[in-house]
Design a protein around this motif. Structure first.
Motif, PDB file in Angstrom:
ATOM      1  N   LYS A   2       0.740  -1.320  -0.317  1.00  0.00           N
ATOM      2  CA  LYS A   2      -0.025   0.267  -0.075  1.00  0.00           C
ATOM      3  C   LYS A   2       0.635   1.039   0.373  1.00  0.00           C
ATOM      4  N   GLN A   3       0.449   1.940  -0.348  1.00  0.00           N
ATOM      5  CA  GLN A   3       1.514   3.549  -1.110  1.00  0.00           C
ATOM      6  C   GLN A   3       0.819   4.854  -0.842  1.00  0.00           C
ATOM      7  N   ARG A   4       0.572   5.651  -0.079  1.00  0.00           N
ATOM      8  CA  ARG A   4       0.579   6.815  -0.281  1.00  0.00           C
ATOM      9  C   ARG A   4       0.617   8.083  -1.061  1.00  0.00           C
ATOM     10  N   ILE A   5      -0.179   8.356  -1.946  1.00  0.00           N
ATOM     11  CA  ILE A   5       0.152   9.199  -3.186  1.00  0.00           C
ATOM     12  C   ILE A   5      -0.075  10.536  -3.191  1.00  0.00           C
ATOM     13  N   ALA A  27       3.538  13.277   5.600  1.00  0.00           N
ATOM     14  CA  ALA A  27       2.279  12.899   5.861  1.00  0.00           C
ATOM     15  C   ALA A  27       2.409  11.445   5.029  1.00  0.00           C
ATOM     16  N   GLY A  28       4.427  10.727   4.841  1.00  0.00           N
ATOM     17  CA  GLY A  28       4.559   9.609   4.005  1.00  0.00           C
ATOM     18  C   GLY A  28       4.484   9.671   2.378  1.00  0.00           C
ATOM     19  N   CYS A  29       4.016  10.443   2.275  1.00  0.00           N
ATOM     20  CA  CYS A  29       4.075  10.502   0.165  1.00  0.00           C
ATOM     21  C   CYS A  29       5.350  10.083   0.378  1.00  0.00           C
ATOM     22  N   TYR A  30       5.978   9.306  -0.846  1.00  0.00           N
ATOM     23  CA  TYR A  30       7.050   9.271  -1.348  1.00  0.00           C
ATOM     24  C   TYR A  30       6.983   9.647  -3.001  1.00  0.00           C
ATOM     25  N   VAL A  31       5.692   9.213  -3.235  1.00  0.00           N
ATOM     26  CA  VAL A  31       5.553   9.750  -5.036  1.00  0.00           C
ATOM     27  C   VAL A  31       4.005  10.770  -4.808  1.00  0.00           C
ATOM     28  N   ILE A  32       4.516  12.078  -5.238  1.00  0.00           N
ATOM     29  CA  ILE A  32       3.874  13.063  -4.922  1.00  0.00           C
ATOM     30  C   ILE A  32       4.089  13.766  -7.063  1.00  0.00           C
ATOM     31  N   TYR A  33       2.523  13.609  -7.170  1.00  0.00           N
ATOM     32  CA  TYR A  33       2.544  14.287  -8.622  1.00  0.00           C
ATOM     33  C   TYR A  33       1.848  15.801  -8.139  1.00  0.00           C
ATOM     34  N   GLU A  34       2.518  16.620  -8.932  1.00  0.00           N
ATOM     35  CA  GLU A  34       2.912  18.346  -8.857  1.00  0.00           C
ATOM     36  C   GLU A  34       2.175  18.476 -10.128  1.00  0.00           C
ATOM     37  N   GLU A  35       1.297  20.028 -10.403  1.00  0.00           N
ATOM     38  CA  GLU A  35       1.105  20.579 -11.436  1.00  0.00           C
ATOM     39  C   GLU A  35       0.598  21.910 -10.762  1.00  0.00           C
ATOM     40  N   THR A  36       0.574  22.903 -12.130  1.00  0.00           N
ATOM     41  CA  THR A  36       0.462  23.979 -12.232  1.00  0.00           C
ATOM     42  C   THR A  36      -1.174  23.755 -13.258  1.00  0.00           C
ATOM     43  N   ALA A  37      -1.944  24.444 -12.541  1.00  0.00           N
ATOM     44  CA  ALA A  37      -4.205  24.235 -12.893  1.00  0.00           C
ATOM     45  C   ALA A  37      -4.274  24.781 -12.347  1.00  0.00           C
ATOM     46  N   SER A  38      -5.005  25.623 -13.159  1.00  0.00           N
ATOM     47  CA  SER A  38      -6.568  26.379 -12.275  1.00  0.00           C
ATOM     48  C   SER A  38      -7.720  25.502 -11.777  1.00  0.00           C
TER      49      SER A  38
END
Length: 190
Positions: A2-5, A27-38
């Motif tokens: 189980k992952q915390r994404i 909070a234990g997230c090793y994978v983080i998806y990031e974006e700049t979007a309205s």
């Protein structure tokens, strides 16, 4: 396993993801998806990639609820889809997580409020339309052509030398609008 994404979003280029990134890492997230979007933008590519990466048993973590959904109904829909896929959801700032019974309860209260909001909007819309009809108004867009213009166009189109496309340009409408308002059945060719 189980992952915390994590998913982090800012609306404009001059905003920074640092605060969200740090909170998600803590909070234990090793994978983080990031974006700049309205948030108003329905197309959020990183969010879609994030959702594709999530598996049964994983948890999607956001810094704040408004980072995920464009509106409360949108947020409820996303979390419901996650839940159907066996994926948990957690919002750090609001301390909401759907992996526990209490967290699910809180989120379902939000869902009920969103449905209540939609119902109120629907009721207000129907009441407004009924009031407008009572005053002799009908809803919808104003016609592109007035009665006088329609009469003028009909006179013009009686002349076989005048093309529908020319008349449409002159009145600033499409040929389809002319066909609809004037009753022209088929386009005439030179």
């Amino acid at each position: 396993m189980k992952q915390r994404i994590g998913y982090a979003r800012v609306s404009t280029e001059d905003q920074h993801l640092d605060l969200q990134r740090n909170a998600l890492q803590q909070a234990g997230c090793y994978v983080i998806y990031e974006e700049t979007a309205s948030g108003k933008n329905a197309s959020r590519l990183e969010l879609e990639q994030c959702r594709k990466a999530l598996r049964d048993g994983d948890t999607l973590v956001v810094w704040r609820l408004d980072r995920l959904g464009r509106s409360l109904p949108d947020l409820v829909q996303i979390v419901a889809e996650l839940e159907r896929s066996g994926i948990g959801f957690e919002s750090l700032t609001e301390k909401i997580e759907t992996n526990s019974a209490a967290g699910k309860l809180v989120f379902h209260v939000f869902a009920a409020l969103a449905e209540f909001e939609r119902s109120l909007i629907r009721e207000r819309t129907h009441a407004g339309l009924a009031a407008a009809r009572a005053r002799g108004r009908s809803g919808g867009r104003k016609p592109k052509l007035g009665d006088k213009q329609v009469r003028e166009i009909k006179v013009l189109l009686r002349d076989p030398e005048i093309q529908v496309a020319d008349v449409a340009r002159r009145y600033g409408v499409s040929r389809t609008t002319l066909y609809k308002h004037v009753g022209v059945v088929a386009p005439r060719h030179p």
